[in-house]
Write a protein that holds these residues in place. Structure first.
Motif, PDB file in Angstrom:
ATOM      1  N   TYR A  31       0.846  -1.195   0.000  1.00 28.12           N
ATOM      2  CA  TYR A  31       0.000   0.000   0.000  1.00 28.12           C
ATOM      3  C   TYR A  31       0.885   1.251   0.000  1.00 28.12           C
ATOM      4  N   THR A  32       0.350   2.343  -0.547  1.00 29.91           N
ATOM      5  CA  THR A  32       1.099   3.588  -0.643  1.00 29.91           C
ATOM      6  C   THR A  32       0.797   4.481   0.561  1.00 29.91           C
ATOM      7  N   ALA A  33       1.846   4.914   1.253  1.00 28.00           N
ATOM      8  CA  ALA A  33       1.684   5.793   2.420  1.00 28.00           C
ATOM      9  C   ALA A  33       1.635   7.247   1.965  1.00 28.00           C
ATOM     10  N   ILE A  34       0.581   7.961   2.373  1.00 28.85           N
ATOM     11  CA  ILE A  34       0.409   9.361   2.002  1.00 28.85           C
ATOM     12  C   ILE A  34       0.357  10.207   3.270  1.00 28.85           C
ATOM     13  N   PRO A  35       1.262  11.180   3.434  1.00 30.47           N
ATOM     14  CA  PRO A  35       1.181  12.077   4.598  1.00 30.47           C
ATOM     15  C   PRO A  35      -0.072  12.929   4.507  1.00 30.47           C
ATOM     16  N   TYR A  36      -0.787  13.039   5.634  1.00 27.49           N
ATOM     17  CA  TYR A  36      -2.075  13.713   5.603  1.00 27.49           C
ATOM     18  C   TYR A  36      -2.313  14.396   6.942  1.00 27.49           C
ATOM     19  N   ASP A  37      -3.196  15.380   6.932  1.00 29.35           N
ATOM     20  CA  ASP A  37      -3.536  16.100   8.163  1.00 29.35           C
ATOM     21  C   ASP A  37      -4.485  15.235   8.996  1.00 29.35           C
ATOM     22  N   ILE A  38      -3.916  14.394   9.828  1.00 28.76           N
ATOM     23  CA  ILE A  38      -4.666  13.475  10.669  1.00 28.76           C
ATOM     24  C   ILE A  38      -3.906  13.370  11.986  1.00 28.76           C
ATOM     25  N   PRO A  39      -4.577  13.236  13.123  1.00 24.50           N
ATOM     26  CA  PRO A  39      -3.870  13.223  14.412  1.00 24.50           C
ATOM     27  C   PRO A  39      -2.859  12.087  14.516  1.00 24.50           C
ATOM     28  N   ARG A  40      -1.846  12.298  15.322  1.00 21.78           N
ATOM     29  CA  ARG A  40      -0.873  11.248  15.590  1.00 21.78           C
ATOM     30  C   ARG A  40      -1.562  10.030  16.175  1.00 21.78           C
ATOM     31  N   GLY A  41      -1.090   8.869  15.751  1.00 14.75           N
ATOM     32  CA  GLY A  41      -1.667   7.623  16.221  1.00 14.75           C
ATOM     33  C   GLY A  41      -2.877   7.163  15.425  1.00 14.75           C
ATOM     34  N   SER A  42      -3.299   7.975  14.449  1.00 21.54           N
ATOM     35  CA  SER A  42      -4.477   7.648  13.639  1.00 21.54           C
ATOM     36  C   SER A  42      -4.068   7.467  12.179  1.00 21.54           C
ATOM     37  N   ALA A  43      -4.816   6.641  11.473  1.00 20.64           N
ATOM     38  CA  ALA A  43      -4.598   6.417  10.050  1.00 20.64           C
ATOM     39  C   ALA A  43      -5.939   6.126   9.403  1.00 20.64           C
ATOM     40  N   ALA A  44      -5.988   6.258   8.070  1.00 18.45           N
ATOM     41  CA  ALA A  44      -7.252   6.055   7.364  1.00 18.45           C
ATOM     42  C   ALA A  44      -6.991   5.450   5.999  1.00 18.45           C
ATOM     43  N   GLY A  45      -7.955   4.684   5.511  1.00 18.56           N
ATOM     44  CA  GLY A  45      -7.875   4.081   4.181  1.00 18.56           C
ATOM     45  C   GLY A  45      -9.253   3.620   3.748  1.00 18.56           C
ATOM     46  N   TYR A  46      -9.336   3.088   2.540  1.00 17.27           N
ATOM     47  CA  TYR A  46     -10.629   2.829   1.923  1.00 17.27           C
ATOM     48  C   TYR A  46     -11.174   1.440   2.229  1.00 17.27           C
ATOM     49  N   MET A  47     -12.468   1.399   2.467  1.00 12.01           N
ATOM     50  CA  MET A  47     -13.216   0.158   2.392  1.00 12.01           C
ATOM     51  C   MET A  47     -13.740   0.040   0.963  1.00 12.01           C
ATOM     52  N   PRO A  48     -14.046  -1.130   0.401  1.00 14.28           N
ATOM     53  CA  PRO A  48     -14.000  -2.436   1.047  1.00 14.28           C
ATOM     54  C   PRO A  48     -12.625  -3.099   1.045  1.00 14.28           C
ATOM     55  N   GLU A  49     -11.639  -2.460   0.396  1.00 14.54           N
ATOM     56  CA  GLU A  49     -10.337  -3.125   0.302  1.00 14.54           C
ATOM     57  C   GLU A  49      -9.761  -3.441   1.675  1.00 14.54           C
ATOM     58  N   MET A  50      -9.958  -2.534   2.643  1.00 15.61           N
ATOM     59  CA  MET A  50      -9.365  -2.712   3.963  1.00 15.61           C
ATOM     60  C   MET A  50     -10.246  -3.493   4.935  1.00 15.61           C
ATOM     61  N   ASN A  51     -11.429  -3.926   4.481  1.00 19.17           N
ATOM     62  CA  ASN A  51     -12.278  -4.734   5.355  1.00 19.17           C
ATOM     63  C   ASN A  51     -11.594  -6.023   5.785  1.00 19.17           C
ATOM     64  N   VAL A  52     -10.634  -6.471   4.973  1.00 18.67           N
ATOM     65  CA  VAL A  52      -9.902  -7.684   5.313  1.00 18.67           C
ATOM     66  C   VAL A  52      -9.199  -7.556   6.664  1.00 18.67           C
TER      67      VAL A  52
END
Length: 770
Positions: free
Chosen positions: A722-743
């Motif tokens: 997966y490709t890591a993208i720096p984003y304005d999100i709090p430390r300790g948090s991450a986000a990505g798309y469903m349904p791909e990440m439902n696994v």
């Protein structure tokens, strides 16, 4: 390296067709909606070749009279006769349904299931509308045509041959109209089971249980008129620009009249900045945008409850010097448990609140003072609040805060959960509930003259586990894409494949048709946009929006195939085959849907005189007793809750992952690999991360990473490359798309409060790809 190349990367897996495509990431700085939405709509119409029916559909969608309800989100229709009460994603959804592309017997003859299983999900749905019933042939690994009578006979025989009715499960995705919903639950209960899992089990179950416990109703109490006069809006865990785009109109209008708008979300989404409403022609012509927020707070994922507790703490502190900070008369007359809640707030330290929320005390105080200074406030929330272990507690904490200042039972105030799918709320109202009340079953028994089962049935997670054990042998899916919507994708796939029969009522080909039982059926149905011609004439169906308004929807387009049946007709066909001696007038119901509504009016609270009231201008609103300060709770009052704050801070080497939709996506339907409002083009296999979290792990911008989730039972699940993208999100948090990440969400990781899968609270590690 040029600025452009710093934001681009070639990804060989990107693109719906699997071809190489240049991935690009450029932070989005434009207003939501506006010309970006208009251009997107133009591209959609061009791609689908819908230059005639597309605009006609746009002019009929969400319109009073003979229009059809948008099959997308459940945001309420405009109450003042707006002629363009539409949005970009609604138009995508409608043109996707109205496409001229077809999937018939020739298509299935040319492609085996094994071959189709290697296609992307976008490519599958892009083939077009299903045209006739199909049955899986294991000898050729293909779907082959089957007549409707033979299909019904197959399902009926499979259901009759079960040892007990609970070996069947009847799922609905939420888009089913009220009339078909009522028949569907009647079929299941006459058969003898309450196994009625639905998409609410994965989305807003926490909201319903929280509101029921606090207020005695499973729904929000406000309507669109309240949004138009409120002084303060608190919007929590909602990506409105993509998931409920027509909310932008309400936000813009609120800002213009001077209301305060506070967005609370780990990501500052486009809807929380500025917007241009496309039907405001002067704003479009002048490119003049309007702010949609006055304050943005970014709690860590799962930190909303602590933030709300901090706001309550400020309100109680303010009350020491300002007698108007608390509505003491309301609290004394209409609530129970206030003293215990006040003691809990006083005992909760600011150190704990800041640590768990990830938001500074001063910023929480800003939001709390907005609340204190507003005479009328609305709290609105979506899945960012509910898909956590403590989702019920968080929704109840919202109610606690509302009760402190009497923001209930009056204009412009109250709780307003945002339901994500058109008529998902109507499904629950009309009987799709694996835990039905005794009162509902008593009425159903008396009116329909059946003996419904009293034991609770299985929800979504319970159904998957039961299929995996071999306890559920027949799975009936009414709409949706169950295989991809559910958690723990390989586990769910294996569960479906253990069934004797899987049957899906669908408009388009999707992954669930390829992950099937030993026997399998695809039954194609009419879409929301299509005319439903029955013996008594063209039929209308009803839907309930997110704010309890019920109105009619009438299709305008000739059906995609003469072999399509309506959802009520399909349910009735299954019922007659499964229950040949049933006294229920299934065929008469299908001839004229008024007959279904007449029966519903005697079974469902709030549906009295259904046929007349649903034909009134704008339909009718289902009565909400809590809005009238009538509370069906043990105390007969609104109940304060006293839950302790959960520990949501991840261990030092871990992150908390939130799964979400992209902008060019509706639930599991993926229109493209773009996410305009987050600046992504041609990529879905990505993870948004805090830049400091990336540096700490030695991960550079756009590096390939491996993501591993750690379940409660210690088991792990991984995604690679997966490709890591720096984003304005709090430390300790991450986000990505469903349904791909439902696994990554283990089947056993569900809320102990709501039984919802923890789709927005997955504990993960992220490492540079090996």
């Amino acid at each position: 390296m040029s600025a452009e190349s710093e934001n681009e990367k070639t990804d060989p897996t990107a693109g719906s067709s699997g071809e190489s495509a240049p991935f690009r990431f450029r932070p989005y700085h434009h207003p939501a909606a506006g010309w970006g939405a208009a251009k997107s709509v133009g591209r959609v119409l061009a791609r689908e070749g819908e230059f005639l029916d597309g605009p006609r559909g746009i002019m009929r969608m969400n319109h009073e009279g003979r229009g059809f309800d948008c099959p997308g989100c459940a945001w309420p229709d405009d109450l003042k006769g707006l002629h363009l009460d539409i949005c970009e994603n609604g138009i995508k959804h409608v043109t996707w349904e109205m496409t001229h592309k077809r999937v018939g017997r020739d298509f299935f003859a040319a492609h085996t299931v094994g071959e189709l299983s290697r296609w992307s999900d976008a490519a599958l749905e892009d083939q077009g509308r299903l045209t006739e019933p199909m049955r899986y042939d294991p000898d050729t690994d293909r779907y082959v045509p089957i007549s409707w009578p033979d299909a019904f006979d197959l399902v009926g025989r499979a259901l009759r041959e079960l040892d007990e009715p609970d070996q069947a499960a009847f799922y609905t995705s939420g888009r089913l109209g009220n009339e078909a919903t009522f028949l569907y639950q009647l079929l299941a209960r006459e058969l003898g089971t309450n196994n009625l899992p639905d998409c609410s089990n994965m989305c807003h179950e926490a909201s319903g249980r929280a509101l029921q416990a606090s207020l005695g109703t499973g729904k929000g109490t406000v309507d669109l008129k309240d949004w138009e006069v409120t002084d303060a809006l608190f919007v929590m865990g909602v990506n409105a620009a993509s998931n409920a785009p027509r909310m932008l109109t309400s936000l813009v209008e609120a800002y213009k009249r001077g209301a305060q708008i506070v967005h609370i979300n780990p990501l500052i989404e486009a809807a929380a900045r500025r917007a241009i409403i496309p039907h405001e022609f002067l704003a479009m012509a002048s490119f003049r945008s309007t702010p949609t927020s006055t304050l943005n707070l970014q709690p860590r994922i799962g930190g909303d409850m602590a933030l709300l507790r901090g706001m309550a703490k400020v309100v109680l502190d303010e009350a020491r010097t300002d007698p108007k900070a608390l509505d003491t008369e309301f609290i004394e007359r209409h609530t129970s448990g206030f003293a215990e809640y006040r003691a809990l707030c006083e005992a909760t330290s600011w150190e704990e609140i800041e640590h768990q929320s990830g938001v500074a005390r001063a910023d929480i105080r800003k939001a709390a003072l907005v609340y204190c200074e507003a005479d009328r406030s609305i709290f609105s929330w979506c899945l960012g609040v509910t898909q956590h272990d403590h989702g019920v507690d968080t929704a109840r904490e919202i109610v606690n805060l509302l009760l402190l200042r009497g923001n209930l039972g009056r204009e412009g105030a109250g709780p307003s959960p945002v339901r994500g799918h058109s008529n998902v709320q109507g499904n629950r109202t009309c009987g799709i509930d694996h835990r039905p009340t005794g009162e509902f079953l008593d009425r159903l028994a008396a009116v329909c003259e059946i003996d419904p089962p009293r034991r609770h049935g299985l929800d979504t997670v319970g159904t998957i586990e039961a299929m995996h054990r071999g306890d559920v042998l027949v799975f009936v899916g009414m709409g949706g894409n169950f295989a991809l919507a559910a958690p723990d994708t390989p586990y769910t796939f294996a569960a479906l494949q253990k069934c004797r029969l899987t049957m899906h009522v669908s408009t388009k080909l999707n992954r669930s048709h390829l992950v099937h039982g030993r026997d399998a059926l695809i039954l194609p149905c009419l879409g929301r946009t299509e005319k439903d011609q029955q013996r008594a004439g063209v039929q209308a169906t009803s839907v309930e929006d997110s704010m309890s308004m019920v109105h009619l929807s009438i299709g305008m387009k000739r059906p995609a195939s003469p072999h399509l049946l309506s959802e009520p007709a399909i349910v009735a066909g299954i019922a007659r085959a499964a229950l040949p001696d049933s006294a229920t007038p299934w065929e008469r119901y299908v001839e004229d849907y008024d007959r279904i509504r007449d029966t519903m009016s005697h079974v469902l609270d709030g549906f009295e005189d259904f046929n007349r009231r649903v034909r009134l201008p704008l339909g009718f609103r289902i009565r909400q007793p809590a809005r009238e300060l009538v509370f069906d709770t043990p105390s007969g009052r609104a109940e304060f809750s006293t839950a302790t704050l959960p520990d949501v801070v991840p261990a030092e080497d871990r992150l908390v992952l939130c799964t979400m939709r992209s902008h060019d996506q509706w639930n599991t339907t993926i229109y493209s690999d773009n996410d305009r409002y987050r600046g992504v083009k041609n990529l879905r296999t990505l993870i948004f991360m805090n830049a400091d979290d990336m540096r700490e792990r030695g991960i550079g911008k756009f590096d390939d990473v491996d993501i591993t989730s750690i379940a409660r039972d210690g088991s792990t699940r991984s995604l690679h490359g997966y490709t890591a993208i720096p984003y304005d999100i709090p430390r300790g948090s991450a986000a990505g798309y469903m349904p791909e990440m439902n696994v990554l969400c283990a089947i056993g990781d569900y809320s102990t409060q709501s039984d919802q899968p923890l789709m927005k609270n997955v504990r993960i590690t992220v490492r540079a790809a090996s």
